[in-house]
Design a protein around this motif. Sequence first.
Motif, mmCIF file in Angstrom:
data_model
loop_
_atom_site.group_PDB
_atom_site.id
_atom_site.type_symbol
_atom_site.label_atom_id
_atom_site.label_comp_id
_atom_site.label_asym_id
_atom_site.label_seq_id
_atom_site.Cartn_x
_atom_site.Cartn_y
_atom_site.Cartn_z
ATOM 1 N N ASN A 142 0.831 -1.162 -0.013
ATOM 2 C CA ASN A 142 -0.121 0.039 0.125
ATOM 3 C C ASN A 142 0.801 1.347 -0.132
ATOM 4 O O ASN A 142 2.061 1.169 0.459
ATOM 5 C CB ASN A 142 -0.850 -0.122 1.208
ATOM 6 N N GLN A 143 0.378 2.436 -0.541
ATOM 7 C CA GLN A 143 0.911 3.692 -0.621
ATOM 8 C C GLN A 143 0.195 4.604 0.219
ATOM 9 O O GLN A 143 -0.989 4.479 0.394
ATOM 10 C CB GLN A 143 1.225 4.017 -1.970
ATOM 11 N N ASP A 144 0.762 5.493 0.834
ATOM 12 C CA ASP A 144 0.211 6.777 1.229
ATOM 13 C C ASP A 144 0.636 8.036 0.528
ATOM 14 O O ASP A 144 1.785 8.067 -0.031
ATOM 15 C CB ASP A 144 0.729 6.734 2.814
ATOM 16 N N LEU A 145 0.126 9.056 0.754
ATOM 17 C CA LEU A 145 0.151 10.385 0.377
ATOM 18 C C LEU A 145 0.990 11.354 1.506
ATOM 19 O O LEU A 145 0.715 10.885 2.537
ATOM 20 C CB LEU A 145 -1.109 11.223 -0.149
ATOM 21 N N ALA A 146 1.761 12.037 0.999
ATOM 22 C CA ALA A 146 2.447 13.079 2.051
ATOM 23 C C ALA A 146 2.707 14.285 1.296
ATOM 24 O O ALA A 146 2.760 14.394 0.162
ATOM 25 C CB ALA A 146 4.059 12.382 2.134
ATOM 26 N N VAL A 147 2.409 15.576 2.263
ATOM 27 C CA VAL A 147 2.894 16.735 1.942
ATOM 28 C C VAL A 147 4.218 17.115 2.303
ATOM 29 O O VAL A 147 4.554 17.063 3.573
ATOM 30 C CB VAL A 147 1.762 17.791 2.548
ATOM 31 N N GLU A 148 5.209 17.355 1.427
ATOM 32 C CA GLU A 148 6.530 17.584 1.642
ATOM 33 C C GLU A 148 7.032 19.054 1.316
ATOM 34 O O GLU A 148 6.588 19.609 0.558
ATOM 35 C CB GLU A 148 7.324 16.761 0.608
ATOM 36 N N ARG A 149 7.978 19.251 2.207
ATOM 37 C CA ARG A 149 8.373 20.739 2.046
ATOM 38 C C ARG A 149 9.536 20.776 1.053
ATOM 39 O O ARG A 149 10.188 19.879 0.583
ATOM 40 C CB ARG A 149 8.682 21.300 3.452
ATOM 41 N N ARG A 289 -3.881 14.137 -11.988
ATOM 42 C CA ARG A 289 -4.022 14.922 -13.248
ATOM 43 C C ARG A 289 -3.655 16.368 -13.220
ATOM 44 O O ARG A 289 -3.619 17.008 -14.009
ATOM 45 C CB ARG A 289 -5.477 15.052 -13.803
ATOM 46 N N PHE A 290 -2.855 16.501 -12.064
ATOM 47 C CA PHE A 290 -2.006 17.675 -11.971
ATOM 48 C C PHE A 290 -0.862 17.394 -11.635
ATOM 49 O O PHE A 290 -0.321 16.240 -10.995
ATOM 50 C CB PHE A 290 -2.787 18.661 -10.699
ATOM 51 N N ILE A 291 0.156 18.195 -11.933
ATOM 52 C CA ILE A 291 1.627 18.255 -11.578
ATOM 53 C C ILE A 291 1.492 18.701 -9.768
ATOM 54 O O ILE A 291 1.100 19.650 -9.707
ATOM 55 C CB ILE A 291 2.562 19.269 -12.252
ATOM 56 N N PRO A 292 2.083 17.545 -9.222
ATOM 57 C CA PRO A 292 2.095 17.937 -7.762
ATOM 58 C C PRO A 292 3.003 18.639 -6.793
ATOM 59 O O PRO A 292 3.467 18.342 -6.018
ATOM 60 C CB PRO A 292 1.929 16.412 -6.983
ATOM 61 N N ILE A 293 3.084 19.911 -7.538
ATOM 62 C CA ILE A 293 3.905 20.879 -6.947
ATOM 63 C C ILE A 293 3.426 22.249 -6.873
ATOM 64 O O ILE A 293 2.817 22.751 -8.085
ATOM 65 C CB ILE A 293 5.351 21.262 -7.800
ATOM 66 N N VAL A 294 3.296 22.958 -5.696
ATOM 67 C CA VAL A 294 2.391 23.934 -5.389
ATOM 68 C C VAL A 294 3.179 25.077 -5.042
ATOM 69 O O VAL A 294 3.848 25.048 -4.236
ATOM 70 C CB VAL A 294 1.273 23.476 -4.407
ATOM 71 N N PRO A 295 3.185 26.251 -6.074
ATOM 72 C CA PRO A 295 3.732 27.392 -5.494
ATOM 73 C C PRO A 295 3.011 28.323 -4.401
ATOM 74 O O PRO A 295 1.756 28.376 -4.560
ATOM 75 C CB PRO A 295 3.704 28.072 -6.853
ATOM 76 N N VAL A 296 3.756 28.997 -3.813
ATOM 77 C CA VAL A 296 3.151 30.014 -2.848
ATOM 78 C C VAL A 296 3.845 31.404 -3.288
ATOM 79 O O VAL A 296 4.878 31.463 -3.034
ATOM 80 C CB VAL A 296 3.210 29.752 -1.357
ATOM 81 N N TYR A 297 3.295 32.350 -3.776
ATOM 82 C CA TYR A 297 3.845 33.361 -4.177
ATOM 83 C C TYR A 297 3.633 34.589 -3.363
ATOM 84 O O TYR A 297 2.739 34.558 -2.384
ATOM 85 C CB TYR A 297 2.914 33.751 -5.660
ATOM 86 N N GLY A 298 4.351 35.413 -3.438
ATOM 87 C CA GLY A 298 4.176 36.954 -2.803
ATOM 88 C C GLY A 298 3.535 37.851 -3.527
ATOM 89 O O GLY A 298 2.219 37.200 -3.900
ATOM 90 N N ARG A 444 -5.496 25.310 -0.854
ATOM 91 C CA ARG A 444 -6.742 24.910 -1.673
ATOM 92 C C ARG A 444 -6.449 23.989 -3.081
ATOM 93 O O ARG A 444 -7.189 23.084 -3.258
ATOM 94 C CB ARG A 444 -7.724 26.041 -2.171
ATOM 95 N N HIS A 445 -5.499 24.565 -3.900
ATOM 96 C CA HIS A 445 -5.002 23.631 -4.857
ATOM 97 C C HIS A 445 -4.227 22.310 -4.397
ATOM 98 O O HIS A 445 -4.645 21.375 -5.088
ATOM 99 C CB HIS A 445 -3.989 24.510 -5.820
ATOM 100 N N ALA A 446 -3.745 22.145 -3.463
ATOM 101 C CA ALA A 446 -3.208 21.086 -2.833
ATOM 102 C C ALA A 446 -4.395 20.144 -2.242
ATOM 103 O O ALA A 446 -4.212 19.025 -2.242
ATOM 104 C CB ALA A 446 -2.311 21.482 -1.463
ATOM 105 N N GLY A 447 -5.461 20.705 -1.819
ATOM 106 C CA GLY A 447 -6.682 20.000 -1.700
ATOM 107 C C GLY A 447 -7.328 19.051 -2.772
ATOM 108 O O GLY A 447 -7.566 18.071 -2.826
ATOM 109 N N ARG A 448 -7.314 19.967 -3.949
ATOM 110 C CA ARG A 448 -7.846 19.264 -5.206
ATOM 111 C C ARG A 448 -6.627 18.312 -5.522
ATOM 112 O O ARG A 448 -7.348 17.282 -5.962
ATOM 113 C CB ARG A 448 -7.672 20.566 -6.166
ATOM 114 N N ILE A 449 -5.574 18.323 -5.472
ATOM 115 C CA ILE A 449 -4.552 17.415 -6.026
ATOM 116 C C ILE A 449 -4.730 16.104 -4.866
ATOM 117 O O ILE A 449 -4.973 15.026 -5.447
ATOM 118 C CB ILE A 449 -3.236 17.899 -5.819
ATOM 119 N N LEU A 450 -4.974 16.333 -3.653
ATOM 120 C CA LEU A 450 -5.277 15.334 -2.627
ATOM 121 C C LEU A 450 -6.584 14.761 -2.977
ATOM 122 O O LEU A 450 -7.032 13.363 -3.152
ATOM 123 C CB LEU A 450 -5.162 15.634 -1.325
#
Length: 633
Positions: A142-149, A289-298, A444-450
């Motif tokens: 089994n695999q799990d999902l993770a949010v990585e810095r 269906r998304f590239i799982p890299i999320v930017p946080v812009y200034g 919010r976009h990270a939630g869509r990816i998850l």
Amino acid sequence: MSDEDILEEAREAFQLAADAEAENRREALDDLRFARLGEQWPERVRRERDLEGRPCLTINRLPAFIRQVVNDARQNKPAIAVHPVDSAGDPETAEVFNGLIRHIEQCSDAEVAYDTALDFAVTCGLGYFRINTRWAPNDTFNQDLAVERVANPFSIYGDPDSTAADSSDWNTAFVVDSLPRAAFEARWKGADAVDWAGDRDGGAVSAGREAADRVAVAEFWRRERVTRTILALSDGQVVEEEAYAAQKAMFDALGVTVVGRPREVGSHRVTQRILSGAQVLETVDWAGRFIPIVPVYGEELMIDGRRRLRSLVRDAKDPQRMFNYWRTTSTELVALAPKAPFIGRKGAFETDAEKWATANVQSHAYIEYDGPEPPMRQGFAGVPAGALQEAMNASDDMKSIMGLYDASLGARSNETSGRAIMARQREGDTSTFHYIDNLTRAIRHAGRILLDLIPKVYGTARVVRVLGPDGTAQSVGVGQGVGGGQGGQTGAGPLKAVARIYDLSAGTYDLTVRSGPSFTSRREEAATQMVELIRAYPAAAPLLGDLLARNLDWPGADEIAQRLGALLPPQLKGASPEAQQAQAQMARLGQALAAAKAEIAALKQDRAHEARKLEIEAFEAETNRMRAMQARS
């Protein structure tokens, strides 16, 4: 495509991304070095002053402003909330999604990823975090999902054609990193250790003496638009044509047929390739269906068709330089000012000459002098008021540029009332709120990816842990096609101990992101409000005592809540609003039944009295008849 074709395509895409981000990366790196490393003096000026033996003081005030924004976001954690959209969506399944996302965030320390990305966004204008898969523990498949810095934001190169604020339209992305040569050779045995041609200015690729011991590789993410055919089945399911063809025998046995015409729908396919400078090392077909890299812009601006990213400190660098210069100048003037000398006639200092020579640097109990008049000391020239005033002006310029004033930084200011201080603090929060709001968009976009990945990663029958808003854990069963969107009974296997299973692939769900205090803070605030309510309305204390104790952070608070709950009226003990309503209705029915019984008893008694009256009247009539017969005789 051959490896050469893939490498050629990747080099062209990387060059476009590097050219598009060159200015942003250069300015961001300068902001980071200026604000966090304190490299605030021009190199030429520093060299000249070093040669002259003059000081270069750096009094860095920018980290305090950065921490003000970042720590404000830490106190108001954004939380993902999933909601059902269509009729196939289930509110209880949505709660399972919510609990599973909380579990993923807790196990992978997602708050560290969010805080790191926001810190870089405030400091240098851009930060990132990513979503990845990991093998589950206990030696399973089994695999799990993770949010990585992403500890180094300069290792990410996004899509130069993107216009979305959350990377939802990224079609290409690169993650450039370097790893020790020994680790490279152990992971990809027999591969040529050739560096990927990356941007050395960002620190993603090692340079100099360390370059020989490390190898640069790149993750090349590519998203392509594809079409797929879906079919509507007679039992209400919607499946892909390939899945139906693979399981046609099962559907035929169940009597399930295709209804209507097939439909073509658009989707995306994401591929991850790990590249060296010479070959394709790995190829992975990503499940989402998304590239799982999320930017946080200034702060984001579009100028001349290009995206410009600005940090909080970008416009405050010149006032910071001025502050350093004037504080250095004032320090230098005071330090280099001559010591206040003693003045006297010739020969006045012959006695205790050594003490007079060290009078400015040593403390002596007494010093003797020659002559009738004691030596006189000249006054100190004073602190350079002009330089200090210019330093204060530069400090005020920094505050006004960033919109963070004394009240926001916790310093005393002209405001005296609490309302005025809170209003000034609110002004500071408002001027920097767009950074926190950009983090909310990213989450919010990270939630869509998850939400897109969870049905695929957790599609096999298994028991997973979900967390409630208060952190309480619960085990639930999940799996595709094992119970439907509304849940079902379990059978054998890993779900045999679970009363209900949830099909996470059934139905459509959407999400929102709420930003506010953590559950602990809300609980403390709720307890405070309950205390105020009880003070205003003491009669509510017996009804709210157990709830108040449960929200207080005391040792034994749960036991106190249970004891106070035992004192509640029976109709309120552990009863839900629906149960309380049913109990009230039953009580009303009981009262009506008792009244009916009393009325029936009263009617029966009235009938008994009527019958007795008839008997008496009959007895009197018989007595009168007998008396009449006796009188005649």
